[in-house]
Design a protein around this motif. Sequence first.
Motif, PDB file in Angstrom:
ATOM      1  N   LEU A   1      35.800  39.513  40.047  1.00 38.08           N
ATOM      2  CA  LEU A   1      37.114  38.867  40.100  1.00 38.08           C
ATOM      3  C   LEU A   1      37.989  39.293  38.927  1.00 38.08           C
ATOM      4  O   LEU A   1      39.189  39.532  39.083  1.00 38.08           O
ATOM      5  N   THR A   2      37.403  39.397  37.740  1.00 38.01           N
ATOM      6  CA  THR A   2      38.163  39.845  36.573  1.00 38.01           C
ATOM      7  C   THR A   2      38.613  41.293  36.747  1.00 38.01           C
ATOM      8  O   THR A   2      39.757  41.648  36.428  1.00 38.01           O
ATOM      9  N   ALA A   3      37.723  42.122  37.268  1.00 39.56           N
ATOM     10  CA  ALA A   3      38.075  43.524  37.520  1.00 39.56           C
ATOM     11  C   ALA A   3      39.192  43.630  38.554  1.00 39.56           C
ATOM     12  O   ALA A   3      40.104  44.462  38.423  1.00 39.56           O
ATOM     13  N   LEU A   4      39.151  42.808  39.593  1.00 36.14           N
ATOM     14  CA  LEU A   4      40.204  42.820  40.613  1.00 36.14           C
ATOM     15  C   LEU A   4      41.548  42.394  40.024  1.00 36.14           C
ATOM     16  O   LEU A   4      42.595  42.938  40.385  1.00 36.14           O
ATOM     17  N   GLU A   5      41.519  41.442  39.107  1.00 34.38           N
ATOM     18  CA  GLU A   5      42.751  41.035  38.431  1.00 34.38           C
ATOM     19  C   GLU A   5      43.354  42.205  37.659  1.00 34.38           C
ATOM     20  O   GLU A   5      44.570  42.437  37.697  1.00 34.38           O
ATOM     21  N   LEU A   6      42.503  42.958  36.976  1.00 31.14           N
ATOM     22  CA  LEU A   6      42.986  44.118  36.220  1.00 31.14           C
ATOM     23  C   LEU A   6      43.482  45.216  37.153  1.00 31.14           C
ATOM     24  O   LEU A   6      44.481  45.884  36.855  1.00 31.14           O
ATOM     25  N   LEU A   7      42.798  45.425  38.277  1.00 30.26           N
ATOM     26  CA  LEU A   7      43.253  46.425  39.241  1.00 30.26           C
ATOM     27  C   LEU A   7      44.628  46.067  39.791  1.00 30.26           C
ATOM     28  O   LEU A   7      45.433  46.952  40.101  1.00 30.26           O
ATOM     29  N   GLY A   8      44.899  44.778  39.907  1.00 27.06           N
ATOM     30  CA  GLY A   8      46.222  44.343  40.362  1.00 27.06           C
ATOM     31  C   GLY A   8      47.319  44.831  39.439  1.00 27.06           C
ATOM     32  O   GLY A   8      48.427  45.172  39.883  1.00 27.06           O
ATOM     33  N   LYS A   9      47.021  44.930  38.158  1.00 29.33           N
ATOM     34  CA  LYS A   9      48.000  45.416  37.189  1.00 29.33           C
ATOM     35  C   LYS A   9      48.091  46.940  37.186  1.00 29.33           C
ATOM     36  O   LYS A   9      48.991  47.519  36.570  1.00 29.33           O
ATOM     37  N   LYS A  10      47.139  47.583  37.857  1.00 32.93           N
ATOM     38  CA  LYS A  10      47.122  49.038  37.957  1.00 32.93           C
ATOM     39  C   LYS A  10      47.619  49.532  39.315  1.00 32.93           C
ATOM     40  O   LYS A  10      47.418  50.697  39.667  1.00 32.93           O
ATOM     41  N   GLY A  11      48.236  48.664  40.071  1.00 36.27           N
ATOM     42  CA  GLY A  11      48.815  49.088  41.344  1.00 36.27           C
ATOM     43  C   GLY A  11      47.994  48.760  42.568  1.00 36.27           C
ATOM     44  O   GLY A  11      48.296  49.237  43.667  1.00 36.27           O
ATOM     45  N   PHE A  12      46.959  47.912  42.412  1.00 33.68           N
ATOM     46  CA  PHE A  12      46.115  47.533  43.546  1.00 33.68           C
ATOM     47  C   PHE A  12      46.022  46.008  43.622  1.00 33.68           C
ATOM     48  O   PHE A  12      44.951  45.427  43.421  1.00 33.68           O
ATOM     49  N   PRO A  13      47.133  45.340  43.902  1.00 38.45           N
ATOM     50  CA  PRO A  13      47.127  43.873  43.921  1.00 38.45           C
ATOM     51  C   PRO A  13      46.356  43.320  45.111  1.00 38.45           C
ATOM     52  O   PRO A  13      46.309  43.914  46.186  1.00 38.45           O
ATOM     53  N   THR A  14      45.736  42.161  44.895  1.00 33.63           N
ATOM     54  CA  THR A  14      45.082  41.401  45.967  1.00 33.63           C
ATOM     55  C   THR A  14      45.494  39.940  45.809  1.00 33.63           C
ATOM     56  O   THR A  14      45.692  39.450  44.693  1.00 33.63           O
ATOM     57  N   SER A  15      45.614  39.242  46.929  1.00 28.21           N
ATOM     58  CA  SER A  15      46.006  37.838  46.887  1.00 28.21           C
ATOM     59  C   SER A  15      44.772  36.954  46.715  1.00 28.21           C
ATOM     60  O   SER A  15      43.633  37.401  46.928  1.00 28.21           O
ATOM     61  N   LEU A  16      45.001  35.711  46.352  1.00 32.13           N
ATOM     62  CA  LEU A  16      43.900  34.759  46.214  1.00 32.13           C
ATOM     63  C   LEU A  16      43.140  34.624  47.529  1.00 32.13           C
ATOM     64  O   LEU A  16      41.904  34.615  47.548  1.00 32.13           O
ATOM     65  N   SER A  17      43.851  34.525  48.645  1.00 30.55           N
ATOM     66  CA  SER A  17      43.175  34.377  49.942  1.00 30.55           C
ATOM     67  C   SER A  17      42.351  35.622  50.275  1.00 30.55           C
ATOM     68  O   SER A  17      41.261  35.511  50.849  1.00 30.55           O
ATOM     69  N   GLN A  18      42.831  36.807  49.910  1.00 30.86           N
ATOM     70  CA  GLN A  18      42.075  38.037  50.155  1.00 30.86           C
ATOM     71  C   GLN A  18      40.824  38.087  49.285  1.00 30.86           C
ATOM     72  O   GLN A  18      39.756  38.516  49.742  1.00 30.86           O
ATOM     73  N   ARG A  19      40.951  37.624  48.039  1.00 35.84           N
ATOM     74  CA  ARG A  19      39.784  37.605  47.159  1.00 35.84           C
ATOM     75  C   ARG A  19      38.747  36.600  47.667  1.00 35.84           C
ATOM     76  O   ARG A  19      37.551  36.888  47.690  1.00 35.84           O
ATOM     77  N   ARG A  20      39.210  35.434  48.067  1.00 37.41           N
ATOM     78  CA  ARG A  20      38.277  34.440  48.594  1.00 37.41           C
ATOM     79  C   ARG A  20      37.556  34.946  49.839  1.00 37.41           C
ATOM     80  O   ARG A  20      36.335  34.848  49.971  1.00 37.41           O
ATOM     81  N   GLU A  21      38.322  35.463  50.778  1.00 38.07           N
ATOM     82  CA  GLU A  21      37.726  35.914  52.036  1.00 38.07           C
ATOM     83  C   GLU A  21      36.842  37.127  51.821  1.00 38.07           C
ATOM     84  O   GLU A  21      35.767  37.240  52.423  1.00 38.07           O
TER      85      GLU A  21
END
Length: 472
Positions: free
Chosen positions: A300-320
């Motif tokens: 989850l922390t890595a996904l948050e950082l990827l969001g700042k690198k041009g690969f955003p994901t929403s909370l619902s996408q992360r949960r699912e």
Amino acid sequence: MKICVKTGAASVEQLCVKTEPAGRIFAGIHTGGRSDVMNYVQSRKYIEDAQQYAGELGLDQMYAMMERLGNPQDRLKVVHVAGTNGKGSVIAYMYTVLQQAGYRVGRYISPTLYSYLERLEINGTPASEEEFAAAVTRVQEAVEKMTAEGLPHPTPFELETAAAFLFFAEKSCDLVFLEVGLGGDMDATNVISAPVLCVLTSISMDHMDYLGNTLGEIAQKKAGIIKKGSLVVTCRQDPEAESVIRDRCEEQEACCVIADAALGKITEESFDGQSFRYQNENYHVALAGACQLENAVLALTALELLGKKGFPTSLSQRREGLSKTCWNGRFTVLCRKPLLIVDGAHNPAAADKLAESIERYFAGKRILYIMGVFRDKDYDYVIRRTCSYAEKIWTIRTPDNPRALPEQELAQAVRKYHRNVQPAQSIPEALEQALKEAGEEDVIIAFGSLSFIGALTEAAEEKKRKAEKNVK
């Protein structure tokens, strides 16, 4: 807690694009100037035959091979993942979430459980035999040029990695996850120059013959994937390992983020999965085991950082995505009456987690083991840490693997700590005997090496098919 050593990272979007040589397209893979494309059997044999060239760890011949292939790795946006345990689970979480968000994602992993081609796949679909053979044909051409110039022949893992770089580059992935094969600094995957993100999972003692005899030495090898100006994320490590990672980040002017699993809290768990709360949000994962909260928080922390690198994901996408993640062979339930679980606990840290999971889920239960190990692992620790939970243990030898410890030798090692042990001549025989002895409420755990889990799963499914046929 975030520790930013320096944030002046070079742009990860500045990727090198090279012109491909003239040639033909086969199975979607550019084969250069060759018209004699290998078939799948030939490509696998070509890689297996390269076992004879295994030598010292190093990147020189990997760089030479990639240069002759046009450096396809420089056209990829990569998440590079190293560590001792948890690499596959962390990748699986992120890989599934990003697919859920609509990205085209590649994954390069090893070892695999069921099929050789699982090691390179895009959005859940492994490379086809034709695609793999076409990529290996290109690699063979580069190797022929190298050896003609007097350069050493690459190893099997180097050949596979080069083929993977070609495959992903020509399939236009948005992002590619690269799992380090061994260590980090001298691993074949480490020829990438500008990863989007470096991920370091839990680091512990393993592969000491290659990586060093202290945790600090091993961590130094793993941290070798950190490049100049990298963005790095790691879990809470042993202080010795964490100190090495901090020092490497300072040297490379990298920004390091610590994912702290202590900030997450498990709210419900069983051997079927677990729910947890993290950053005031609720999540569920279908993966069981004491290590999965740490792995999920790191992902989850890595996904948050990827969001700042041009690969955003929403909370619902992360949960699912987390809830849909499947990673076979990691405390995986194969059948229920009796309960049959397979787990890749093959080193001391993994044995500790397996013991913790047994205490959590199966206190008071009658437990039987099926064990198979590699002779180059610290199997004595694995046995000592886990054997007290079992009433009886069957030992097996992983077939067709020279590293596997024979079942008789493993049984002898187990007898130092546990009297009720029996060597089995094959995996199906061990499974048959364990199932015959187990009652419906008992638990069978097969573990020690990922390499035999595929064969054991196949044997369990075959028994299930026969039972269903007999009922009909």
